[in-house]
Design a protein around this motif. Structure first.
Motif, short mmCIF file in Angstrom:
data_model
loop_
_atom_site.label_atom_id
_atom_site.label_comp_id
_atom_site.label_asym_id
_atom_site.label_seq_id
_atom_site.Cartn_x
_atom_site.Cartn_y
_atom_site.Cartn_z
N VAL A 104 42.40 55.45 32.47
CA VAL A 104 41.48 56.71 32.60
C VAL A 104 40.22 56.02 33.33
O VAL A 104 39.93 55.11 33.29
N PRO A 105 39.79 57.21 34.14
CA PRO A 105 38.36 56.90 35.06
C PRO A 105 37.17 56.00 34.09
O PRO A 105 36.52 55.37 34.65
N ALA A 106 37.04 56.69 32.80
CA ALA A 106 35.99 56.05 32.18
C ALA A 106 35.94 54.56 31.99
O ALA A 106 35.13 53.91 32.01
N LEU A 107 37.29 53.84 31.79
CA LEU A 107 37.47 52.50 31.53
C LEU A 107 37.41 51.99 32.69
O LEU A 107 36.62 50.74 32.87
N VAL A 108 37.80 52.34 33.82
CA VAL A 108 37.73 51.78 35.34
C VAL A 108 36.32 51.67 35.61
O VAL A 108 35.78 50.67 36.02
N GLN A 109 35.44 52.85 35.41
CA GLN A 109 33.89 52.57 35.54
C GLN A 109 33.19 51.65 34.80
O GLN A 109 32.40 51.04 35.17
N ASP A 110 33.72 51.46 33.35
CA ASP A 110 33.03 50.53 32.59
C ASP A 110 33.00 49.20 32.97
O ASP A 110 32.46 48.15 33.11
N ALA A 111 34.51 48.86 33.58
CA ALA A 111 34.91 47.61 34.14
C ALA A 111 33.86 47.18 35.40
O ALA A 111 33.53 46.25 35.48
N ARG A 112 34.00 48.20 36.39
CA ARG A 112 33.12 48.17 37.35
C ARG A 112 31.55 47.83 37.07
O ARG A 112 30.96 46.90 37.85
N LEU A 113 31.07 48.74 36.52
CA LEU A 113 29.85 48.69 36.03
C LEU A 113 29.33 47.30 35.14
O LEU A 113 28.46 46.69 35.36
N PHE A 114 30.30 46.88 34.50
CA PHE A 114 30.00 45.47 33.70
C PHE A 114 30.06 44.34 34.47
O PHE A 114 29.19 43.44 34.60
N HIS A 115 31.07 44.47 35.47
CA HIS A 115 31.05 43.37 36.52
C HIS A 115 29.88 43.33 37.46
O HIS A 115 29.24 42.20 37.84
N ALA A 116 29.34 44.49 37.91
CA ALA A 116 28.45 44.56 38.73
C ALA A 116 26.87 44.01 38.05
O ALA A 116 26.10 43.31 38.64
N LYS A 117 26.72 44.25 36.73
CA LYS A 117 25.73 44.00 35.99
C LYS A 117 25.87 42.30 35.94
O LYS A 117 24.64 41.72 36.17
N ARG A 118 27.04 41.78 35.72
CA ARG A 118 27.09 40.24 35.53
C ARG A 118 26.72 39.94 36.98
O ARG A 118 25.96 38.69 37.26
N ALA A 119 27.46 40.32 38.10
CA ALA A 119 27.32 39.90 39.25
C ALA A 119 26.00 39.92 39.86
O ALA A 119 25.36 38.83 40.43
N ALA A 120 24.96 41.01 39.55
CA ALA A 120 23.90 40.99 39.92
C ALA A 120 22.96 39.70 39.18
O ALA A 120 21.78 39.18 39.66
N ALA A 121 23.17 39.32 38.01
CA ALA A 121 22.67 38.22 37.48
C ALA A 121 23.36 36.76 37.76
O ALA A 121 22.94 35.69 37.42
N HIS A 122 24.20 36.80 38.72
CA HIS A 122 24.97 35.67 39.33
C HIS A 122 25.71 35.02 38.19
O HIS A 122 25.96 33.72 38.37
N ALA A 123 26.07 35.66 37.14
CA ALA A 123 27.11 35.28 36.14
C ALA A 123 28.72 35.17 36.86
O ALA A 123 28.97 35.99 37.43
N PRO A 124 29.52 34.09 36.62
CA PRO A 124 30.85 33.81 36.79
C PRO A 124 31.72 34.82 36.47
O PRO A 124 31.56 35.22 35.35
N GLY A 125 32.69 35.12 37.56
CA GLY A 125 33.81 35.84 36.64
C GLY A 125 34.29 37.01 37.74
O GLY A 125 33.31 37.76 38.40
N ALA A 126 35.33 37.16 37.92
CA ALA A 126 35.71 38.22 38.90
C ALA A 126 36.24 39.62 38.20
O ALA A 126 36.34 39.39 37.14
N LEU A 127 36.20 40.54 39.27
CA LEU A 127 36.80 41.98 38.81
C LEU A 127 38.12 41.73 39.29
O LEU A 127 38.23 41.86 40.68
N VAL A 128 39.17 42.07 38.62
CA VAL A 128 40.45 42.29 39.00
C VAL A 128 41.31 43.58 38.54
O VAL A 128 41.54 43.60 37.39
N PRO A 129 41.33 44.61 39.52
CA PRO A 129 42.28 45.73 39.39
C PRO A 129 43.67 45.31 39.48
O PRO A 129 44.08 44.55 40.49
N ILE A 130 44.49 45.69 38.52
CA ILE A 130 46.08 45.50 38.74
C ILE A 130 46.67 46.68 39.05
O ILE A 130 46.77 47.59 38.26
#
Length: 292
Positions: A231-257
């Protein structure tokens, strides 16, 4: 809402949240309703899990806390020093148990890993704050008692759906080396406006302090995975959470399957060559030399 199309920012129903009806708000987080064959997928999951629990070698129903549901199942590897995937089940903090997710141990066990699958008390018998505390108590127990049960390697914390939310919140636990969050919810504000909250009874303080998207970034590695047919709400949560972490230079990939929905994605933990198993192994490979 579902399908194989690529979800865009404009698909997120929360962009117009204030204008949505109660039914539309409920539908935005209704994973079962969004997947036409979800009953069949759940039935298959439960069958495979029952088979896994019945096999020799499992250490089942161990108590990590004082309540009926503070129990954990262990599936130790041959090598006690092998990594251990701790998997937290989903169900919007109010459904399911460790028993029906045993099948996720298949893939990690096949590559020589240990697996631990805890349950936690469900809402409304526990608040979300209490559930979060139970997961941390489980990790305390595993760090202290795991070696006696053949599990002494590095812990990769994982979870699916609500379990991914709990994974994000427990990533800072000292026993955890890295995390794999699958199909998660990382912002609780909209949840309070859905029928889910009739059982959860989220408080304003819980929304503020237990929403990973509102909290300081934990700098440990965290891979965030989701199915392209979520569902789009969960997709966007994943993207936003990864973007927040990336902005802080926290390690970890965002992986859509590609092509996977909220339920089918778990098949990637059930076999050695599954995408989620490969992601977990990659996290373990990146643990600095000299760490447990």
């Amino acid at each position: 809402m579902m399908g194989k199309h690529r979800v865009s920012d404009h698909d997120d129903p929360r962009l117009n949240w204030a204008t949505l009806s109660q039914a539309e708000r409920d539908a935005a987080y209704d994973n079962n309703g969004a997947v036409a064959n979800s009953p069949a997928l759940i039935e298959e999951r439960n069958r495979l899990s029952a088979e896994k629990r019945a096999r020799p070698g499992a250490k089942l129903d161990l108590a990590y806390g004082p309540t009926e549901r503070t129990r954990i199942d262990l599936y130790p590897a041959a090598d006690p020093a092998a990594p251990c995937l701790v998997f937290i089940h989903g169900g919007y903090w109010q459904r399911n148990s460790r028993e029906v997710f045993a099948m996720v141990a298949e893939g990690p066990n096949a590559v020589g890993w240990s697996v631990a699958v805890p349950s936690h008390t469900l809402a409304p018998d526990a608040s979300l704050s209490e559930i979060v505390a139970e997961i941390r108590a489980c990790l305390d127990w595993l760090a202290a008692e795991g070696p006696a049960h053949g599990i002494a390697g590095p812990i990769i914390l994982s979870g699916w759906s609500a379990g991914a939310h709990l994974t994000a919140l427990a990533l800072d636990h000292p026993a955890v080396e890295a995390g794999l969050a699958i199909s998660g919810v990382y912002e609780l504000g909209p949840i309070r406006d859905t029928k889910l909250n009739a059982v959860l009874a989220l408080t304003p303080d819980e929304v503020e302090t237990l929403s990973p998207l509102r909290l300081p970034v934990v700098m440990k590695p965290l891979t965030i995975a989701y199915g392209s047919a979520e569902v789009p709400a969960l997709v966007q949560d994943a993207r936003l959470f990864h973007a927040k972490r990336a902005a802080a230079h926290a390690p970890g990939a965002l992986v859509p399957i590609a092509g996977e929905n909220h339920f089918s994605i778990l098949a990637h933990l059930c076999r050695a060559d599954g995408v989620l198993v490969k992601l977990a192994r990659s996290l373990a490979d990146d643990i600095p030399a000299g760490r447990p």
